[in-house]
Design an enzyme around this catalytic site. Structure first.
Site, PDB file in Angstrom:
ATOM      1  N   LYS A  37     -74.068 -27.246  47.148  1.00 11.02           N
ATOM      2  CA  LYS A  37     -73.258 -27.013  45.411  1.00 11.02           C
ATOM      3  C   LYS A  37     -71.517 -27.386  46.458  1.00 11.02           C
ATOM      4  CE  LYS A  37     -73.275 -24.276  42.097  1.00 11.02           C
ATOM      5  NZ  LYS A  37     -71.776 -24.083  42.004  1.00 11.02           N
ATOM      6  N   SER A  38     -71.466 -25.777  47.062  1.00 12.36           N
ATOM      7  CA  SER A  38     -70.449 -25.030  47.754  1.00 12.36           C
ATOM      8  C   SER A  38     -70.148 -26.037  48.278  1.00 12.36           C
ATOM      9  CB  SER A  38     -70.390 -23.912  47.966  1.00 12.36           C
ATOM     10  OG  SER A  38     -71.151 -22.975  47.292  1.00 12.36           O
ATOM     11  N   ARG A  63     -62.119 -17.422  31.557  1.00 13.35           N
ATOM     12  CA  ARG A  63     -62.694 -17.099  32.626  1.00 13.35           C
ATOM     13  C   ARG A  63     -60.911 -17.156  33.952  1.00 13.35           C
ATOM     14  NH1 ARG A  63     -67.414 -19.934  35.166  1.00 13.35           N
ATOM     15  NH2 ARG A  63     -66.725 -18.705  37.725  1.00 13.35           N
ATOM     16  N   SER A  77     -61.999 -14.328  44.012  1.00 12.33           N
ATOM     17  CA  SER A  77     -62.654 -14.841  43.801  1.00 12.33           C
ATOM     18  C   SER A  77     -62.220 -16.219  45.295  1.00 12.33           C
ATOM     19  CB  SER A  77     -63.058 -16.053  42.688  1.00 12.33           C
ATOM     20  OG  SER A  77     -63.351 -17.098  43.260  1.00 12.33           O
ATOM     21  N   SER A  80     -65.877 -12.500  50.279  1.00 11.69           N
ATOM     22  CA  SER A  80     -66.756 -13.580  50.558  1.00 11.69           C
ATOM     23  C   SER A  80     -65.296 -14.200  51.330  1.00 11.69           C
ATOM     24  CB  SER A  80     -66.050 -14.517  49.223  1.00 11.69           C
ATOM     25  OG  SER A  80     -66.089 -13.880  48.117  1.00 11.69           O
ATOM     26  N   ASP A 132     -73.526 -14.480  45.000  1.00 16.52           N
ATOM     27  CA  ASP A 132     -74.626 -15.145  43.920  1.00 16.52           C
ATOM     28  C   ASP A 132     -76.275 -14.656  44.165  1.00 16.52           C
ATOM     29  OD1 ASP A 132     -72.402 -16.204  43.070  1.00 16.52           O
ATOM     30  OD2 ASP A 132     -72.581 -17.964  44.410  1.00 16.52           O
TER      31      ASP A 132
END
EC number: 2.5.1.19
Length: 409
Positions: free
Chosen positions: A23-24, A99, A145, A173, A292
């Site tokens: 998906k990423s 969010r 993020s 990340s 994740d």
């Protein structure tokens, strides 16, 4: 849809599973394809998120509803802000309106974007009037993020002067940032990542190219969980994967060694083999680069009767749900002793797991899939099980192919 899950009659599993594209990677490549139509994509994810991203990119004016897709919200915010003559409202589910998007909006405004909030300051829905962005220097907090950062990097080659992005503080990340830069490199975009500064050069055109999406390592995590909880000798092969993956969650192959699972590669197939028991009673993991997979690891530890302390989880509170609180609630229902802070999780050693517990999924695909392997140790129910379609629509069918008993209630 509510499911009742129980273990296969034989817990020595030998099977092969083909997993949909990441998906990423898919969402990054879809945005790049919108900017440079000469790009073709193979093995695109069949997830809800990728479908929402595709549909959103086709809109020029009006409302774009991305539902629960956080990646699409961030990437499309940057995309529409940089597209002249596009005038859209970006909105989503109730959770999506909770969010934060402010850090990205402020960065885009510095670059010259025209974005306004329609309800609460700092949150969707937002109205975007696309403009030509000519400014190129901007800074962001480094511990946010990575999707905010990637959103800016992905539009950078289409901007007249590219982007020079300064990350302030300690970067988290990093693998997701490197994934984005790696995909840019594959289409011929020049970039650099030195210290806390990332530069992406502009590029007018891209030579015709076909980009093959690697399968999703996050989705592979659930099969690592299954392998860890199965009998020694279990072998599960997954495709299609690369030994030198761009995905941060590929760290699974190192982490699950501690749980007795060995990883080997043959071509584009990866095989997980259960070769022994956990090598400790309590484990420490820093998941700042792969948050994740925290849910999968916590459930694996409960199933194995071992404890764990996980750090680097600060981004989990703004996901589809507050994943730390959700994990605490659901693991406690199963009999676990667990504590969480805003960025850590600690699970104590537990030898008993309660039976016939209903797991709530909180509109979060990873809650459903992370708990599924626990059916090897206890019978359980999964509420709103259809939520897996967000990233892995075939998940329950693939579990059936591994001979799990999956019954709709």
């Amino acid at each position: 849809m509510k499911l009742h899950l129980s273990a296969p009659s034989q817990t020595l599993i030998k099977s092969t599973v083909k997993i949909t594209g990441s998906k990423s990677e898919s969402n990054r490549l879809l945005l790049l394809q919108a900017l440079f139509p000469s790009i073709k994509i193979d093995n695109l994810s069949n997830s809800d998120d990728a479908e929402v991203m595709q549909k959103g990119l086709q809109v020029s004016n009006g409302v774009v509803d991305i539902h629960h897709a956080g990646t699409a919200m961030r990437f499309l915010t940057a995309y529409f802000a940089s597209q002249e003559n596009k005038d859209v409202t970006l909105t989503g589910s109730k959770r999506m309106t909770e969010r934060p998007i402010k850090v990205l909006v402020e960065a885009l405004r510095i670059l010259g974007a025209d974005i306004s909030y329609l309800k609460d300051e700092g949150y969707p829905p937002i109205a975007i009037k696309g403009k030509k962005l000519t400014k190129h220097k901007v800074s962001l907090p480094a511990d946010i993020s990575s999707q905010y950062i990637s959103a800016l990097l992905l539009i950078a080659p289409s901007l007249e002067n590219g982007i020079e992005l300064e990350l302030v503080g300690k970067i988290t990340s990093v693998p997701y940032i490197k994934m984005t830069l790696g995909l840019l490199s594959q289409i011929g975009v020049v970039s650099s990542f030195n210290g806390n500064t990332i530069k992406v050069s502009p590029k007018e055109t891209v030579e015709p190219t076909t980009q093959v999406v690697e399968s999703d390592w996050s989705s592979a995590s659930y099969f690592y969980g299954i392998a860890a909880l199965c009998e020694i000798g279990t072998e599960i092969s997954l495709s299609a994967y690369s030994k030198n993956s761009l995905q941060g969650d590929s760290v699974l192959k190192e982490i699950y060694k501690d749980f007795g699972v060995e990883t080997s590669f043959q071509g584009h197939e990866v095989t997980l083999k259960k070769i022994g028991a956990p090598n400790n009673s309590t484990f420490n993991f820093d998941l700042a680069n792969a948050p994740d997979i925290a849910q999968t690891i916590a459930v694996t530890c409960l199933g194995l009767g071992v404890g764990c302390h996980m750090t680097g989880l600060h981004t989990l509170k703004i996901k589809e749900t507050d994943r730390l609180e959700a994990l605490k609630t659901e693991l406690t229902k199963l009999g676990a002793s667990i504590s969480v802070t805003d960025k850590t999780l600690t699970l104590e050693v537990s030898k008993e797991i309660k039976k016939e517990i209903a797991i709530d999924t909180y509109n979060d695909h990873r809650m459903a899939m992370a708990f599924a392997p626990l059916a090897l140790k206890t019978t359980l129910f999964v509420n709103d099980a259809e939520v897996v379609s967000k990233s892995y629509p075939d998940f329950w069918e693939d579990l059936k192919n591994l001979k799990f008993k999956v019954q709709t209630i």
